[in-house]
Scaffold this motif. Structure first.
Motif, PDB file in Angstrom:
ATOM      1  N   UNK A  75       0.843  -1.204   0.000  1.00 41.34           N
ATOM      2  CA  UNK A  75       0.000   0.000   0.000  1.00 41.34           C
ATOM      3  C   UNK A  75       0.874   1.249   0.000  1.00 41.34           C
ATOM      4  N   UNK A  76       1.959   1.197   0.775  1.00 45.21           N
ATOM      5  CA  UNK A  76       2.885   2.338   0.761  1.00 45.21           C
ATOM      6  C   UNK A  76       3.384   2.601  -0.650  1.00 45.21           C
ATOM      7  N   UNK A  77       3.794   1.512  -1.290  1.00 45.23           N
ATOM      8  CA  UNK A  77       4.339   1.662  -2.630  1.00 45.23           C
ATOM      9  C   UNK A  77       3.290   2.221  -3.587  1.00 45.23           C
ATOM     10  N   UNK A  78       2.056   1.713  -3.464  1.00 47.15           N
ATOM     11  CA  UNK A  78       0.969   2.225  -4.305  1.00 47.15           C
ATOM     12  C   UNK A  78       0.772   3.716  -4.060  1.00 47.15           C
ATOM     13  N   UNK A 133      11.909   2.256  -5.954  1.00 49.99           N
ATOM     14  CA  UNK A 133      12.775   1.094  -6.138  1.00 49.99           C
ATOM     15  C   UNK A 133      13.049   0.418  -4.802  1.00 49.99           C
ATOM     16  N   UNK A 134      13.335   1.214  -3.790  1.00 46.51           N
ATOM     17  CA  UNK A 134      13.635   0.631  -2.478  1.00 46.51           C
ATOM     18  C   UNK A 134      12.416  -0.109  -1.943  1.00 46.51           C
ATOM     19  N   UNK A 174       9.625  -5.171  -0.877  1.00 47.28           N
ATOM     20  CA  UNK A 174       8.444  -6.016  -1.060  1.00 47.28           C
ATOM     21  C   UNK A 174       8.831  -7.344  -1.714  1.00 47.28           C
ATOM     22  N   UNK A 175       9.688  -7.261  -2.727  1.00 45.64           N
ATOM     23  CA  UNK A 175      10.061  -8.476  -3.445  1.00 45.64           C
ATOM     24  C   UNK A 175      10.840  -9.434  -2.540  1.00 45.64           C
ATOM     25  N   UNK A 217       1.581  -3.252  -8.392  1.00 45.96           N
ATOM     26  CA  UNK A 217       1.697  -1.932  -7.766  1.00 45.96           C
ATOM     27  C   UNK A 217       1.098  -0.876  -8.677  1.00 45.96           C
ATOM     28  N   UNK A 218       1.389  -1.028  -9.942  1.00 54.37           N
ATOM     29  CA  UNK A 218       0.855  -0.064 -10.900  1.00 54.37           C
ATOM     30  C   UNK A 218      -0.661  -0.098 -10.898  1.00 54.37           C
TER      31      UNK A 218
END
Lengths: 405, 360, 556, 74
Positions: free
Chosen positions: B95-98, B283-284, B289-290, B313-314
C-alpha cells in the motif's frame, strides 16, 4: 560477486522493445509544437456593462520577429510585434476558452507575465479572478497584477518603444520603480500574501496611458480585501513607502527658500528604514513610526552655499517633507479605511494576542489610530560638487573664497 | 546472495531520498492543514519519529542479525502465524508503494504533463523502477548514490535563488497559536514518513555491518530533519499563508524564482529532482516487497516477483485510490495509525515473540 | 567437439609451463633477461600443438628420422604453399634440410648466420649439439614433434633437420614485415611522448619495458586462434595488480576458441563483461606511456600480436573521460579541462533531446525573450521539432562517417561542403531552423572534445534514444530514460569492478583523479576500487612553499 | 489501461520466459496470480468499478478512528 545476470541476445532485444513500446504505445499526449501556439504575454481583464468579463490577450506576433525564412532583415519593422485580441464571457476561463475557438493555434499561458485588471473590474472585486490564477498550472506566481484606469485593450496595444514587446516593456516599467519602492512590484504572490495577511489590503501598481499614449506608472491602486478602493498618486505612493519600510533612491524635491525660479533643491534618499512601534491601549491604539534615512544632494538652489547650517537645514526640511508625505498618505488611507500600510500585520507580529482581540473591529479602529512620525534624514555626501557654481562667482570676478579673505 | 554489501553511505543516502522524495511534496502540505507559521517546528518533530525507528532497529538487529524483517517474523512466530504477520507487513509495504506511485503520478500529471493519463506516467516510472530492482539491491543503492551529487547540485541553486523572495515575517510570530496545531501537524511526518524508514530492516542482511544500521538511521534522520526544516522555512517564507491551500507549496516557492530575464522557470528542474528521488523510493520499496515475497513464499530469487509485483503496484496505485484527494486523506487520516501498527509494531512483535520463545 | 575439449586440456596443461619450455629451449641470454616473456618469442610446446586442428589429431607425433618420410610429410603438410622454401645441404657429409617460409625470414641473417657457418664446417660426424655451437649467432632451440615444426615454420623461423635424427633445430631468424614505430594518430598529445604501438607484439612489449625497467613487469602470453595462432599477452605489474584480476583475465582468454584473432576489438568482444551494453567495458589505447601509467595504477594490459592497440582492464566510466594530456599538463589547467569534458559528455548525450523537449513540451522552461526568438526561428519549418532533430542527427552522422572514410584531403572538403554549405542552405531554404543547426553542431563539437573514440560512439547511439524519448514525453521522457541509463551504468562491471566506481560505490579518496586531477604530490594512493596489492604509489613529501602559507610568516 | 497492462504482462512473460520454464510450480502460480490480479484491476479500472468499490475501506475503517482520536487529543 560476479553478476548473475545471464544476458541472452533475445532478452536484450525484448528489453529494448519493451522500453521502446512503453514509450511508443501511449503516444504523445502533451506534445505542443512551438509553431502551434499563441504565446500570451499579458492578459487584460475588465468588465463589460452587462457584468460579463472581457479578457484581452496579448500574443506575440510570430511574423514580426526575425525568422529564418525572411533572413531577419526585411519587413519586420512594419508589423506589430504583438497581436491583441479580446473575448467576452461570463468568467475569465470562459473568455479564454473562446480564444481557443476563435483564434488559430492554441493559447499558451505559461509565459504570461502581466495580468492587467480594468478599474471597473477591480472595483467590483478581483476575488472572481484569484482562484483561477492561483489554481491554473500555467500561471506563475511571479506574474504582475496591475490595475489600469484606461481601457485595457489600449494599454496592451500601446507602444513601449524601445522595447518591442508591450508586456515586457510594462513589466520593466514596474520593475524600475520597484527599485525605489518594493511594494510597487505587485507580483501575484505578493498580492496574495497581502490579501491573506491580517491587514487584508493588497496593493497593485497602477498603469495608465500618458498624453502621448504610452503606458506609464501612475501610482498604486489600493484594495480593501478584494475590492479596489482608491488609487495613490506617485507622491502618495512614496508616503506609503515610508510607512511600510525600506525604500531606496527616492528623490525629494523641495522649493527654494529664497526667490524660487522653479528649480528647487533635490535630495536623493539613498536608503531609508522605518521602525514601527505600536502602543496597544485597550481602546486607543497609538502608533509610532521612526524613519531613518541617508541621503545625498542632487541639486541645490542657485546661489546657495553648502555649509553646516545649510546641511542641517536641508536635513530638517527633508525630514519634515517625509513626515508630511507620510501623513498625507496615511490620511488618505484612513479616509478610505484601507490598511495598506500593513499596521494590522505589524501589530500581529508584535503581539498576536492583542491582535486577536483587536481584529474584529479593526476596520473601524484603523481610521482612529493616532500616529506619531519622526523622520531623521542624514545627508551623507554632497555628490561631486561642494557648492553651487553660482555661489562661487561674484560680479567683480573674484571668487567667494577671495571675498572671504 | 550474502556477498552483497551495502555501505553505510549508500544506506544513508537511500534512506534520505526515500523519505525526502515524497516527503518534500507532501509534508509541507500536510502540516499546513494545521499550521503555517510554525510548520517548521512540526517538521523538526520528524526527528522524534526517526529516533523511534532507530531504537526499534537497534533492538531488532540485536536479536536478529542477518535476518530480514519478514524472515524474522517467520522465525519468531513459526511458519503459519509468522507468515500471516509477514503478509500483513507486505500488504503495508504494498500500500505504501501504491501511495508513492500514485503521489508521483498526480504530481507529474498536475505539474508538467497534464494531458497524459496518470496511469501512463506510472507505467513510465515503473519501467525504470523494475529495471533497477531486477538488477538487485546493489544497483538500487548505487543509483541512490549516483543521483545524490546531482540533486545536491540542483537543490542549493534552487534554494538560494528562491531565498530572494523570502520574507522571514511569514514565519513569525513563533507559536502564536500554541503547541496544539504544531503537534497535529507533526503527526503525519512522525508517524507516516519517519516510520517508513523501518523498511531498512528488509535490507539489514545485506548491510555491511548490521550493528551500524541503527546509527545510520539516526544520521539519516538528522539529515532529513535538516532538509525538511530548511525547505519548510523557505517555503513558508516565500509562499506565505497561501501554503494552506496550495497543493505543492514547495513547487510554488521555486516557481517564484526570477533572476533578470534569463533565469526563471526553474520548476521543472525541481519536478525532475523530485521524480528522481521518488524513483529511488519506489525502487527501495519495491525491492523490500520483493524480498519479503521471497521469504514468505520461499521463492528462489527476488526476481520472480519483480515484474508481476510492479504490475500489481501499478494497478493498485490507480485502483486503490479514487482520486488525488483520496491519497491525501489516506495519508493524513488513516496512515498514522496504520503505519504504527504495521511498521512499528511488527518488528517489536517479532522481538517479543523471539524472547518469549527463547525463555520458554 | 573432441578437438575443443582436447584443446582446452592442452591449455590447462600448458598454462604455466614456462619452466618446462625454458629447459627445452636451452638457456640463452634472451631468456635470462625476459624470463616471463619467452612465450612471446618461443611458444611453449603444448600450446603450440593446439593451433592446428590436424596437429591435434596427430597429437605429439615425433619428427621422422628418415629422409624420404620427412620429405613426403613435408610435401603433404606444406603442399600448395608456394612460399615454403626447403633447402637440402650436404654439411660435412651429413644431410641437412632447412625449411622456412619466404618473406618471414631475415635473408641476410639466414645467409650470414646459418648458411655461411654451415658451409665452413669441416669436421666430420657432427651432432646436433655441435650445430648449436657452430650457429652461435642465432637463437636455437630443439624440437621433436611435427606440430612444433609446423608452428616454428609458420612463425617465420628456419627449421633445421638432420637426416637420421628425430629432432630438429629451430633457428630464430624471423623478420616478419611490419612498419616502424610512428607517432600516435588517434590519441595525439602536445607535450607527452609521441610513440605509439605497432602491429608487432615484441616491439610493443619492448616499448613497455623501456618505461618500466623492472622484473616485476610481467607478461604472460597465450596462443589464441585455431588458425591464426596469434599471441595474446597479459601484462601487469606483480605486487601492484590484484592477482585474482590477472587470473580472471587469463581465464577469459583461455576460454576463447576462435579461428583467428588478430585484432584487439575481437578480443574485447570475446572477453568483455556485459556483451550487449553500448558502453565499452574495456579501454583501448595505442600509447605505451598511457599503458605504463595504468599498469602502475594497478590495472592490467592485454595485447594481441597484430594489433596496434592495447586493451586496458578493468575500465571504468571515468577512464574514458581522461585524456593522456591531462597528465602532461600542469594540474591547474587539467582541473578545468576535466570539468569541461564531463560537461561535454553529457552535452553530447542530452543536448538535442533537451532542445526537442524544450521546443515541443516544456516551453514554459524557456525565458520569454528566448522563446519568442526560438518560436520565430521555427516558424515555417515544415517538420515537427522531433523529426527535424532526427533528420539533422542522421545527416550529421552521415557526414561524420563520410569524413572518416575518405582520404584526408577529400574528407576535409566533404566536411566543409557538408556542414557549411548544406547546413547553411538548408537553413536558408527553411527546411531546418538555425537553432537546430546550432544544437546539432554543438553536440558534435562536444563529442569531439572527448578523448575516447569508442566511448563517444556509444553516446552517438544513445542520443538518438534520448531524442525519441524527448519527442514522446518531453523532459519526463528524458528523465526516465536517464534513470534507466544510470541504472544500467551502475549495474555494469568491468572485470569485477563496478563501472561507475568512484561515484557509485562512492569513494572519497578516488575522487582525486576523477573530476579533478589532483597534483601529483597529492595523489598518494592507487585507486581503491582496483583493490591493488600495494596501496601507496607516491611517497614524496609535499613540496614546501617558500613562504609559509600559514601564520608563521618568516620574513617578519 | 487494459491495453497497456496486457502489453506489459505479455512482454514481462517474454522477458522472464527462460526463467519461468525452469521455475518451481509455486513460483509460476504466484507469477500468474499476480498478473491476473493486476489485469483484473485494470479491467475494473476501465469499468469505473473502483469509484464505487473502495478497496482500502477495511483499513480505513480500522485505522481512521484511532488517527482521528490522536488528532483530537493533541
Amino acid at each position: 560477486m560476479i553478476r548473475e545476470a545471464r544476458w541472452t541476445p533475445r532478452r536484450a532485444v525484448v528489453i529494448v522493445m519493451v522500453v521502446l513500446s512503453a514509450f511508443l504505445l501511449p503516444g504523445c499526449y502533451d506534445i505542443r509544437e512551438v509553431d502551434d501556439m499563441n504565446l500570451a504575454l499579458a492578459l487584460g481583464i475588465d468588465e463589460t456593462k452587462d457584468h460579463h468579463v472581457s479578457v484581452t490577450a496579448e500574443f506575440v506576433n510570430p511574423a514580426s520577429a526575425p525568422s529564418s525564412s525572411d533572413g531577419g532583415s526585411s519587413s519586420s519593422g512594419s508589423r506589430q510585434p504583438v497581436i491583441v485580441r479580446q473575448e467576452t464571457g461570463i468568467s475569465i476561463e470562459d473568455a479564454i476558452g473562446k480564444f481557443e475557438r476563435e483564434i488559430p493555434h492554441s493559447v499558451y499561458l505559461a509565459q504570461n507575465m502581466l495580468v492587467l485588471f480594468g478599474e471597473t473590474y477591480a472595483r467590483n472585486g478581483i476575488d472572481r479572478a484569484l482562484d483561477y490564477f492561483e489554481r491554473n498550472r500555467a500561471f506563475r506566481r511571479n506574474q504582475l497584477f496591475l490595475v489600469t484606469p484606461d481601457p485595457v485593450t489600449d494599454v496592451l496595444s500601446a507602444s513601449v518603444d524601445p522595447e518591442p514587446l508591450n508586456a515586457l516593456g510594462i513589466r520593466e516599467l514596474v520593475e524600475q520603480s520597484s527599485t525605489e519602492l518594493r511594494f510597487v512590484q505587485s507580483e501575484q504572490q505578493h498580492v496574495m500574501e497581502q490579501y491573506l495577511s491580517p491587514s487584508q489590503s493588497p496593493v497593485m501598481a497602477l498603469i495608465g496611458l500618458n498624453q502621448l499614449g504610452h503606458p506609464a506608472l501612475k501610482g498604486v491602486a489600493i484594495f480593501r480585501a478584494d475590492h479596489m478602493v482608491d488609487t495613490l498618486s506617485v507622491d502618495e505612493m512614496q508616503g506609503l513607502g515610508w510607512l511600510l519600510g525600506r525604500t531606496r533612491q527616492i528623490a525629494l524635491r523641495m522649493p527654494c527658500t529664497g526667490a524660487g525660479d522653479g528649480t528647487g533643491t533635490t535630495i536623493r534618499i539613498l536608503g531609508s528604514k522605518t521602525r514601527f512601534y505600536a502602543r496597544p491601549d485597550h481602546d486607543n491604539l497609538s502608533v509610532h513610526l521612526d524613519v531613518d534615512a541617508r541621503a545625498e544632494i542632487e541639486q541645490l538652489c542657485p546661489h546657495e552655499k553648502l555649509d553646516d547650517v545649510k546641511l542641517k537645514q536641508l536635513s530638517i526640511m527633508a525630514s519634515s517633507d517625509i513626515e508630511r508625505s507620510m501623513r498625507n498618505a496615511l490620511l488618505k488611507l484612513q479616509q478610505d479605511d484601507v490598511d495598506a500600510c500593513q499596521f494590522g500585520k505589524r501589530i500581529f507580529l508584535q503581539s498576536p494576542g492583542y491582535w486577536r482581540k483587536m481584529s474584529p473591529t479593526w476596520l473601524s479602529a484603523f481610521p482612529k489610530i493616532s500616529v506619531e512620525y519622526r523622520a531623521n534624514v542624514q545627508i551623507v555626501r554632497a555628490n561631486l560638487s561642494l557648492n553651487t557654481p553660482e555661489s562661487t562667482v561674484s560680479r567683480s570676478g573674484a571668487t567667494t573664497a577671495e571675498v572671504a579673505q | 546472495m550474502s556477498d552483497i554489501r551495502i555501505s553505510r553511505t549508500q544506506l544513508i543516502t537511500a534512506l534520505t531520498w526515500c523519505v525526502v522524495g515524497t516527503g518534500i511534496v507532501a509534508i509541507p502540505t500536510a502540516i499546513a492543514q494545521f499550521t503555517v507559521r510554525d510548520a517548521w517546528i512540526s517538521t523538526m518533530l520528524f526527528s522524534v519519529g526517526g529516533v523511534m525507528v532507530a531504537l526499534v532497529t537497534a533492538v531488532f538487529t540485536r536479536f536478529f542479525p542477518k535476518r530480514s524483517l519478514t524472515h524474522a517474523l517467520i522465525d519468531a512466530f513459526g511458519p503459519w502465524v509468522g507468515r500471516a504477520f509477514a503478509i500483513w507487513f507486505l500488504a503495508g509495504l504494498y500500500i505504501t508503494n501504491c501511495t508513492v506511485v500514485r503521489e508521483a503520478e498526480v504530481f507529474v500529471g498536475t505539474t508538467i504533463l497534464p494531458k497524459t493519463p496518470e496511469y501512463v506516467l506510472g507505467a513510465f516510472a515503473l519501467v525504470a523502477v523494475v529495471y533497477a530492482v531486477y538488477m538487485g539491491i546493489e544497483v538500487v543503492m548505487r543509483d541512490a548514490e549516483f543521483i545524490t551529487p546531482l540533486v545536491m547540485l540542483i537543490a542549493p541553486i534552487l534554494f538560494v535563488l528562491s531565498m530572494q523572495h523570502m520574507d522571514i515575517h511569514e514565519v513569525l510570530p513563533v507559536l502564536a497559536d500554541g503547541w496544539t496545531p504544531v503537534l497535529r501537524g507533526g503527526v503525519v511526518s512522525i508517524l507516516v514518513y519517519a516510520l517508513e524508514m523501518i523498511i531498512v530492516l528488509q535490507f539489514s542482511p545485506f548491510v555491511h555491518r548490521s550493528q551500524s544500521v541503527a546509527s545510520d538511521i539516526f544520521v539519516a534522520t538528522i539529515v532529513i530533519t535538516v532538509v525538511l526544516t530548511t525547505v519548510t522555512i523557505l517555503t513558508v517564507g516565500v509562499v506565505g499563508s497561501s501554503t494552506q491551500y496550495l497543493s505543492y507549496p514547495v513547487l510554488e516557492a521555486i516557481r517564484t524564482i526570477r533572476v533578470g530575464r534569463f533565469l526563471e522557470r526553474m520548476d521543472t528542474l525541481y519536478v525532475i529532482a523530485v521524480i528522481t528521488t521518488i524513483f529511488i523510493k519506489m525502487a527501495v520499496c519495491h525491492y523490500a516487497w520483493c524480498t519479503g515475497m521471497k521469504d514468505v513464499f520461499r521463492l528462489s530469487s527476488h526476481r520472480v516477483t519483480v515484474f508481476p509485483g510492479a504490475l500489481l503496484v501499478w494497478g493498485g496505485a490507480n485502483v486503490l485510490f479514487a482520486d488525488a484527494d483520496d491519497v491525501q486523506q489516506f495519508i493524513f487520516y488513516t496512515g498514522p495509525a496504520y503505519a504504527v501498527c504495521t511498521l512499528l509494531l511488527m518488528p517489536m512483535l517479532a522481538v517479543f515473540a523471539h524472547k518469549v520463545r527463547r525463555n520458554s | 567437439m573432441r578437438g575443443l575439449k582436447l584443446w582446452q586440456l592442452c591449455i590447462l596443461h600448458g598454462k604455466y609451463t614456462h619452466s618446462m619450455a625454458s629447459q627445452m629451449s636451452g638457456g640463452d641470454m634472451v631468456f635470462a633477461r625476459f624470463r616471463r616473456v619467452k612465450d612471446v618469442q618461443h611458444r611453449s610446446p603444448t600450446i603450440t600443438a593446439m593451433g592446428w586442428s590436424e596437429a591435434i589429431a596427430d597429437g605429439d607425433v615425433q619428427i621422422p628420422d628418415r629422409s624420404d618420410i620427412m620429405r613426403a610429410w613435408l610435401d603433404a603438410e606444406w603442399g600448395h604453399c608456394s612460399d615454403l622454401q626447403t633447402r637440402e645441404l650436404e654439411v660435412a657429409g651429413e644431410n641437412i634440410t632447412l625449411v622456412w617460409l619466404r618473406g618471414l625470414v631475415d635473408l641476410v641473417r639466414l645467409e650470414s648466420g646459418i648458411l655461411q657457418p654451415l658451409a665452413q664446417v669441416s669436421r666430420r660426424r657432427i651432432q646436433m649439439n655441435d650445430l648449436v655451437s657452430i650457429l652461435y649467432t642465432v637463437n636455437i632451440r630443439e624440437i621433436s614433434t611435427k606440430s612444433q615444426l609446423n608452428a616454428a615454420v609458420a612463425d617465420g623461423q628456419v627449421v633445421l633437420w638432420m637426416r637420421g635424427k628425430s629432432q630438429a633445430l629451430v633457428l630464430d631468424v624471423s623478420d616478419a614485415p611490419g612498419r616502424s614505430i610512428n607517432k600516435a594518430e588517434n590519441e595525439p598529445t602536445l607535450e607527452g611522448p609521441q610513440e605509439a604501438f605497432i602491429e608487432q607484439l615484441d616491439k610493443n612489449l619492448a616499448l613497455l619495458r623501456k618505461r618500466i625497467r623492472s622484473p616485476r613487469l610481467k607478461a604472460e602470453s597465450v596462443r589464441v586462434g585455431e588458425y591464426s595462432n596469434s599471441t595474446v599477452c597479459v601484462v601487469y605489474i606483480e605486487g601492484i595488480a590484484k592477482p585474482t584480476l590477472v587470473q580472471e583475465a587469463m581465464r577469459r582468454i583461455h576460454n576463447i576458441s576462435v579461428d583467428g584473432l588478430n585484432d584487439i576489438n575481437k578480443l574485447r568482444e570475446l572477453i568483455g563483461d556485459a556483451p550487449f551494453t553500448l558502453f565499452p567495458t574495456t579501454e583501448e589505447t595505442e600509447r605505451p606511456d598511457r599503458v605504463c601509467g595504468n599498469l602502475l595504477q594497478g590495472r592490467i594490459a592485454i595485447m594481441v600480436d597484430g594489433s596496434p592497440n592495447c586493451l586496458l582492464v578493468p575500465a571504468q566510466f571515468i577512464h574514458f573521460l581522461v585524456a593522456v594530456d591531462d597528465y602532461y599538463f600542469h594540474y591547474t589547467l587539467t582541473l578545468f579541462i576535466r570539468m569541461l569534458r564531463h560537461v561535454a559528455y553529457w552535452t553530447s548525450l542530452l543536448l538535442p533531446a533537451l532542445y526537442v523537449a524544450l521546443l515541443s513540451y516544456n516551453q514554459d522552461l524557456l525565458p520569454t525573450p528566448l522563446l519568442v526568438t526560438v518560436a520565430a526561428q521555427h516558424r515555417g519549418i515544415p517538420f515537427p521539432t522531433i523529426i527535424e532533430a532526427l533528420l539533422m542527427l542522421m545527416v550529421f552522422e552521415v557526414l561524420r562517417e563520410a569524413g572518416t572514410r575518405l582520404p584526408r584531403a577529400v574528407g576535409q572538403s566533404v566536411s566543409i561542403v557538408g556542414t557549411l554549405i548544406v547546413g547553411d542552405s538548408a537553413v536558408r531554404a527553411g527546411l531546418v531552423s538555425p537553432g537546430m543547426v546550432i544544437v546539432i553542431a554543438g553536440t558534435g563539437v562536444a563529442s569531439f572534445a572527448l578523448p575516447a573514440y569508442g566511448f563517444v560512439n556509444s553516446s552517438r547511439l544513445i542520443q538518438f534514444a534520448f531524442v525519441v524519448a524527448a519527442g514522446i514525453c518531453g523532459l519526463v521522457g528524458i528523465l526516465i530514460l536517464s534513470l534507466i541509463l544510470v541504472t544500467h551504468l551502475v549495474s555494469l562491471r568491468s572485470f569485477g569492478v563496478p563501472y561507475m566506481a568512484p561515484i557509485a560505490p562512492f569513494s572519497w579518496s578516488d575522487m582525486k583523479d576523477m573530476f579533478i586531477r589532483a597534483p601529483w604530490f597529492a595523489m598518494k594512493r592507487r585507486p581503491t576500487h582496483l583493490e591493488t596489492v600495494n596501496q601507496v604509489s607516491n611517497r614524496t613529501p609535499v613540496p614546501k612553499q617558500k613562504k609559509a602559507s600559514g601564520w608563521d610568516l618568516s620574513e617578519s | 489501461m487494459i491495453w497497456l497492462s496486457l502489453v506489459a504482462s505479455l512482454s514481462m512473460v517474454v522477458i522472464d520466459w527462460s526463467s519461468l520454464r525452469t521455475a518451481k510450480r509455486r513460483e509460476v502460480a504466484l507469477y500468474i496470480g499476480l498478473i491476473g490480479l493486476s489485469l483484473g484491476m485494470a479491467v475494473g479500472y476501465e469499468m469505473n468499478l473502483f469509484s464505487k468499490v473502495h478497496l482500502l475501506a477495511p483499513i480505513d475503517a480500522l485505522f481512521r478512528p484511532p488517527t482521528k482520536w490522536l488528532y483530537h487529543i493533541l
